[in-house]
Each structure stands twice: as structure tokens, then as C-alpha cells.
Write a protein that holds these residues in place. Structure first.
Motif, PDB file in Angstrom:
ATOM      1  N   CYS A  42       0.836  -1.191   0.000  1.00 56.98           N
ATOM      2  CA  CYS A  42       0.000   0.000   0.000  1.00 56.98           C
ATOM      3  C   CYS A  42       0.876   1.248   0.000  1.00 56.98           C
ATOM      4  O   CYS A  42       2.087   1.183   0.193  1.00 56.98           O
ATOM      5  CB  CYS A  42      -0.935   0.007   1.202  1.00 56.98           C
ATOM      6  N   THR A  43       0.229   2.395  -0.205  1.00 57.56           N
ATOM      7  CA  THR A  43       0.932   3.668  -0.161  1.00 57.56           C
ATOM      8  C   THR A  43      -0.014   4.757   0.282  1.00 57.56           C
ATOM      9  O   THR A  43      -1.233   4.688   0.047  1.00 57.56           O
ATOM     10  CB  THR A  43       1.555   4.013  -1.532  1.00 57.56           C
ATOM     11  N   ARG A  44       0.528   5.760   0.933  1.00 55.41           N
ATOM     12  CA  ARG A  44      -0.172   7.007   1.230  1.00 55.41           C
ATOM     13  C   ARG A  44       0.788   8.146   0.943  1.00 55.41           C
ATOM     14  O   ARG A  44       1.899   8.191   1.500  1.00 55.41           O
ATOM     15  CB  ARG A  44      -0.643   7.065   2.678  1.00 55.41           C
ATOM     16  N   ILE A  45       0.380   9.052   0.056  1.00 52.93           N
ATOM     17  CA  ILE A  45       1.214  10.181  -0.365  1.00 52.93           C
ATOM     18  C   ILE A  45       0.397  11.450  -0.165  1.00 52.93           C
ATOM     19  O   ILE A  45      -0.673  11.608  -0.761  1.00 52.93           O
ATOM     20  CB  ILE A  45       1.617  10.045  -1.842  1.00 52.93           C
ATOM     21  N   HIS A  46       0.881  12.360   0.664  1.00 53.03           N
ATOM     22  CA  HIS A  46       0.185  13.612   0.971  1.00 53.03           C
ATOM     23  C   HIS A  46       1.147  14.761   0.695  1.00 53.03           C
ATOM     24  O   HIS A  46       2.238  14.806   1.279  1.00 53.03           O
ATOM     25  CB  HIS A  46      -0.259  13.612   2.427  1.00 53.03           C
ATOM     26  N   ALA A  47       0.778  15.660  -0.211  1.00 51.61           N
ATOM     27  CA  ALA A  47       1.678  16.720  -0.648  1.00 51.61           C
ATOM     28  C   ALA A  47       0.929  18.033  -0.791  1.00 51.61           C
ATOM     29  O   ALA A  47      -0.288  18.062  -0.986  1.00 51.61           O
ATOM     30  CB  ALA A  47       2.341  16.351  -1.971  1.00 51.61           C
ATOM     31  N   ARG A  48       1.695  19.127  -0.704  1.00 48.82           N
ATOM     32  CA  ARG A  48       1.145  20.463  -0.905  1.00 48.82           C
ATOM     33  C   ARG A  48       1.844  21.096  -2.111  1.00 48.82           C
ATOM     34  O   ARG A  48       2.981  21.542  -2.001  1.00 48.82           O
ATOM     35  CB  ARG A  48       1.342  21.335   0.325  1.00 48.82           C
ATOM     36  N   PRO A  49       1.204  21.133  -3.281  1.00 49.96           N
ATOM     37  CA  PRO A  49       1.794  21.824  -4.424  1.00 49.96           C
ATOM     38  C   PRO A  49       1.942  23.313  -4.134  1.00 49.96           C
ATOM     39  O   PRO A  49       1.075  23.938  -3.514  1.00 49.96           O
ATOM     40  CB  PRO A  49       0.788  21.571  -5.553  1.00 49.96           C
ATOM     41  N   GLY A  50       3.057  23.884  -4.599  1.00 52.65           N
ATOM     42  CA  GLY A  50       3.295  25.301  -4.402  1.00 52.65           C
ATOM     43  C   GLY A  50       2.805  26.129  -5.574  1.00 52.65           C
ATOM     44  O   GLY A  50       1.998  25.672  -6.392  1.00 52.65           O
ATOM     45  N   VAL A 107       5.337  22.783 -10.745  1.00 57.65           N
ATOM     46  CA  VAL A 107       5.544  23.710  -9.636  1.00 57.65           C
ATOM     47  C   VAL A 107       6.297  22.975  -8.530  1.00 57.65           C
ATOM     48  O   VAL A 107       6.346  21.743  -8.499  1.00 57.65           O
ATOM     49  CB  VAL A 107       4.207  24.260  -9.085  1.00 57.65           C
ATOM     50  N   ASP A 108       6.885  23.757  -7.623  1.00 59.51           N
ATOM     51  CA  ASP A 108       7.507  23.138  -6.463  1.00 59.51           C
ATOM     52  C   ASP A 108       6.417  22.554  -5.570  1.00 59.51           C
ATOM     53  O   ASP A 108       5.237  22.875  -5.698  1.00 59.51           O
ATOM     54  CB  ASP A 108       8.357  24.158  -5.695  1.00 59.51           C
ATOM     55  N   ALA A 109       6.812  21.660  -4.668  1.00 59.85           N
ATOM     56  CA  ALA A 109       5.835  21.018  -3.794  1.00 59.85           C
ATOM     57  C   ALA A 109       6.507  20.615  -2.490  1.00 59.85           C
ATOM     58  O   ALA A 109       7.737  20.450  -2.420  1.00 59.85           O
ATOM     59  CB  ALA A 109       5.213  19.796  -4.480  1.00 59.85           C
ATOM     60  N   GLU A 110       5.692  20.445  -1.475  1.00 60.02           N
ATOM     61  CA  GLU A 110       6.141  20.003  -0.153  1.00 60.02           C
ATOM     62  C   GLU A 110       5.505  18.657   0.151  1.00 60.02           C
ATOM     63  O   GLU A 110       4.286  18.497   0.048  1.00 60.02           O
ATOM     64  CB  GLU A 110       5.733  21.027   0.912  1.00 60.02           C
ATOM     65  N   LEU A 111       6.315  17.692   0.505  1.00 60.54           N
ATOM     66  CA  LEU A 111       5.804  16.387   0.915  1.00 60.54           C
ATOM     67  C   LEU A 111       5.434  16.450   2.390  1.00 60.54           C
ATOM     68  O   LEU A 111       6.291  16.665   3.249  1.00 60.54           O
ATOM     69  CB  LEU A 111       6.850  15.297   0.671  1.00 60.54           C
ATOM     70  N   LEU A 112       4.155  16.252   2.687  1.00 59.07           N
ATOM     71  CA  LEU A 112       3.669  16.322   4.059  1.00 59.07           C
ATOM     72  C   LEU A 112       3.722  14.977   4.763  1.00 59.07           C
ATOM     73  O   LEU A 112       3.946  14.915   5.981  1.00 59.07           O
ATOM     74  CB  LEU A 112       2.229  16.853   4.070  1.00 59.07           C
ATOM     75  N   HIS A 113       3.500  13.897   4.006  1.00 53.84           N
ATOM     76  CA  HIS A 113       3.518  12.561   4.616  1.00 53.84           C
ATOM     77  C   HIS A 113       3.733  11.516   3.531  1.00 53.84           C
ATOM     78  O   HIS A 113       3.178  11.622   2.442  1.00 53.84           O
ATOM     79  CB  HIS A 113       2.194  12.276   5.330  1.00 53.84           C
ATOM     80  N   LEU A 114       4.534  10.520   3.846  1.00 57.32           N
ATOM     81  CA  LEU A 114       4.722   9.374   2.953  1.00 57.32           C
ATOM     82  C   LEU A 114       4.789   8.107   3.790  1.00 57.32           C
ATOM     83  O   LEU A 114       5.608   7.989   4.709  1.00 57.32           O
ATOM     84  CB  LEU A 114       6.012   9.515   2.132  1.00 57.32           C
ATOM     85  N   ASP A 115       3.916   7.172   3.471  1.00 56.54           N
ATOM     86  CA  ASP A 115       3.939   5.838   4.073  1.00 56.54           C
ATOM     87  C   ASP A 115       3.774   4.863   2.910  1.00 56.54           C
ATOM     88  O   ASP A 115       2.676   4.661   2.407  1.00 56.54           O
ATOM     89  CB  ASP A 115       2.803   5.699   5.080  1.00 56.54           C
ATOM     90  N   ASP A 116       4.868   4.281   2.459  1.00 64.04           N
ATOM     91  CA  ASP A 116       4.841   3.578   1.167  1.00 64.04           C
ATOM     92  C   ASP A 116       5.493   2.208   1.237  1.00 64.04           C
ATOM     93  O   ASP A 116       6.540   2.036   1.866  1.00 64.04           O
ATOM     94  CB  ASP A 116       5.564   4.411   0.102  1.00 64.04           C
ATOM     95  N   GLU A 117       4.841   1.238   0.544  1.00 66.50           N
ATOM     96  CA  GLU A 117       5.403  -0.100   0.362  1.00 66.50           C
ATOM     97  C   GLU A 117       5.592  -0.445  -1.114  1.00 66.50           C
ATOM     98  O   GLU A 117       6.150  -1.493  -1.430  1.00 66.50           O
ATOM     99  CB  GLU A 117       4.481  -1.135   1.004  1.00 66.50           C
TER     100      GLU A 117
END
Length: 261
Positions: free
Chosen positions: A165-173, A212-222
Motif C-alpha cells: 500500500c501507499t499514502r502520499i500527501h503533498a502540498r503543491p506550491g 511547480v515546487d511542492a512540499e511532501l507532508l507525509h509518505l507511508d509507502d510499500e
């Protein structure tokens, strides 16, 4: 884990010529056979040793490197308007999420492309069609996306095997990005794949990326580990890019694959 080619696979010499990467796609070599719309991208990339990815590449290709490193990407996006040309969009194909793990290749002709270690998608018919047409390592996956005022979150779990599984949470700039590294990671106008006992290269084209630039807020990845990169998700990515929130995306067309000598 996706199968790797045999260790004696022929690889072009390190000094094989490769054209410079351009943000503008060259014209397709023939008529387009497939059209899709891509949107809502997050591009996460890590530096890796080229010797790590070399055994994973199709015969006749070698790792494409930037600043001495090969790169591995974990990339979720939304795919829509899937059509086999000249027919209209496929009924029932709809809109769905795809998440790929990929690295980058160059062949003896200097053709620079993507090599997919895995592609996870929601729609089983599309998965089976891509496997049959291109030999791509698609996996059937349950996935979802949540869009807020300023963030984008993807969640997915594979329906088969060990069900990574994966969870990817990001904030695009808001700051546009166009650098040699961003072009190396995204301006890829084709992919290499091993299919029916031969290495193929399939070209694609679309509008320039609105990165655009982005900030990774959370990553939980397999998914990275399942694709042969067990340690990458434990450290922050070396590059985080995105497309702007609520951007309509790019229309992508593919030509028929050609054989790599």
C-alpha cells in the motif's frame, strides 16, 4: 517484485550519445494509437546508485544519469479520457488513479525513456489492455484521492499478492519549476519495455509540463520496496514536484512501439 532481465543483458557503453532533454516533445514518428489525459501529478524522486538499477533495465538499455546518479520515482496521478485511436474514449474506462514506480533509461540510439518497475491502476480492463499491448507491469489496485484547498492526498492498496500500500500527501506550491533536473525527471518522451522477447521503445507526446515546487507532508509507502527499492521510503525524497492544483492536465498520445536493436 517485478522480474528483472537476465544479468547478461546487453547494455550500451556509458558514452552512448543521448540528445539533450527538451521541455517540448518532438513529433511522434507515426500516427498516434492511444490517447489519454493525465492530471493531478505528484513527482517524488530519489537518487540511487546507477549499479542498483542497471540489472532491472530491458536488454539494450542502460541507466540514464543526472549529476552522477540514477533516479527512482514514485508518481501518482489521475488518468482520464482513455481512447484507442481513431476510436472515441473507451466506454466504462472512465477516470481512475494510477501510481507508478519508475527509473530512467537510454538505449544505443540515444533514445531516452522511462522504465516502469510497476504501475498500479484501478481499472482492471485498462490494466489487461496495457499488459497485452505494451507488456507493461500493471497491477490491479484499489485507490483514492482527496483534494483540499491546498493539498493533494493519494491512498492505494494492491488487490493481489502481498497487497503493498501507499499514502502520499503533498502540498503543491505556486513557483514554476523548469531546471535541468526537472526536465531530466519529467521530460521523457517515451518508455522502454521488454515485451514478447524483445526490447521496445514507445514514443509519446503532450504539452509541456506545468510543473511547480511542492512540499511532501507525509509518505507511508510499500510500493517502492515491492518494486525492488526496499530502503527509499525510509528517507526523504531528493526532489518533490507537482502539477498545480486543479490544473486540467495534459493530453498524451502514444505511437506504436518500435524494436530496440
Amino acid at each position: 517484485m517485478v522480474d528483472a532481465p537476465p544479468p547478461d543483458a546487453a547494455v550500451p557503453p556509458p558514452d552512448a550519445a543521448a540528445p539533450p532533454l527538451s521541455a517540448i516533445a518532438p513529433p511522434l514518428p507515426g500516427r498516434a494509437i492511444l490517447r489519454q489525459r493525465w492530471s493531478d501529478f505528484v513527482f517524488l524522486h530519489w537518487r540511487v546508485d546507477p549499479q542498483l538499477v542497471a540489472p532491472m533495465l530491458p536488454r539494450g538499455t542502460r541507466p540514464d544519469v543526472h549529476d552522477g546518479s540514477a533516479w527512482v520515482g514514485l508518481i501518482p496521478f489521475v488518468l482520464s479520457d482513455h481512447a484507442f485511436l481513431p476510436l472515441p474514449p473507451v466506454p466504462g474506462a472512465g477516470t481512475f488513479i494510477e501510481i507508478n514506480v519508475r527509473t530512467y533509461s537510454v538505449d544505443e540510439r540515444g533514445q531516452r525513456g522511462v522504465v516502469f518497475r510497476s504501475l498500479d491502476a484501478e481499472r482492471l480492463p485498462s490494466v489487461l489492455a496495457a499488459q497485452a499491448l505494451f507488456g507493461l507491469p500493471y497491477r490491479w489496485t484499489q485507490a483514492g484521492m482527496r483534494l483540499t484547498a491546498d493539498t493533494l492526498e493519494y491512498r492505494a492498496r494492491r488487490r493481489t499478492g502481498a497487497r503493498p500500500c501507499t499514502r502520499i500527501h503533498a502540498r503543491p506550491g505556486a513557483a514554476p519549476v523548469d531546471t535541468p533536473l526537472s526536465r531530466f525527471l519529467t521530460a521523457r518522451w517515451g518508455f522502454h519495455e521488454r515485451h514478447l522477447g524483445r526490447t521496445i521503445f514507445a514514443r509519446n507526446t503532450h504539452e509541456p509540463w506545468p510543473l511547480v515546487d511542492a512540499e511532501l507532508l507525509h509518505l507511508d509507502d510499500e510500493l517502492l520496496a515491492a518494486a525492488g527499492f526496499p530502503d527509499l521510503a525510509e528517507r526523504p525524497p531528493d526532489s518533490v514536484l507537482a502539477t498545480p492544483l486543479r490544473h486540467p492536465g495534459v493530453t498524451t498520445e502514444f505511437a506504436a512501439p518500435t524494436r530496440v536493436a
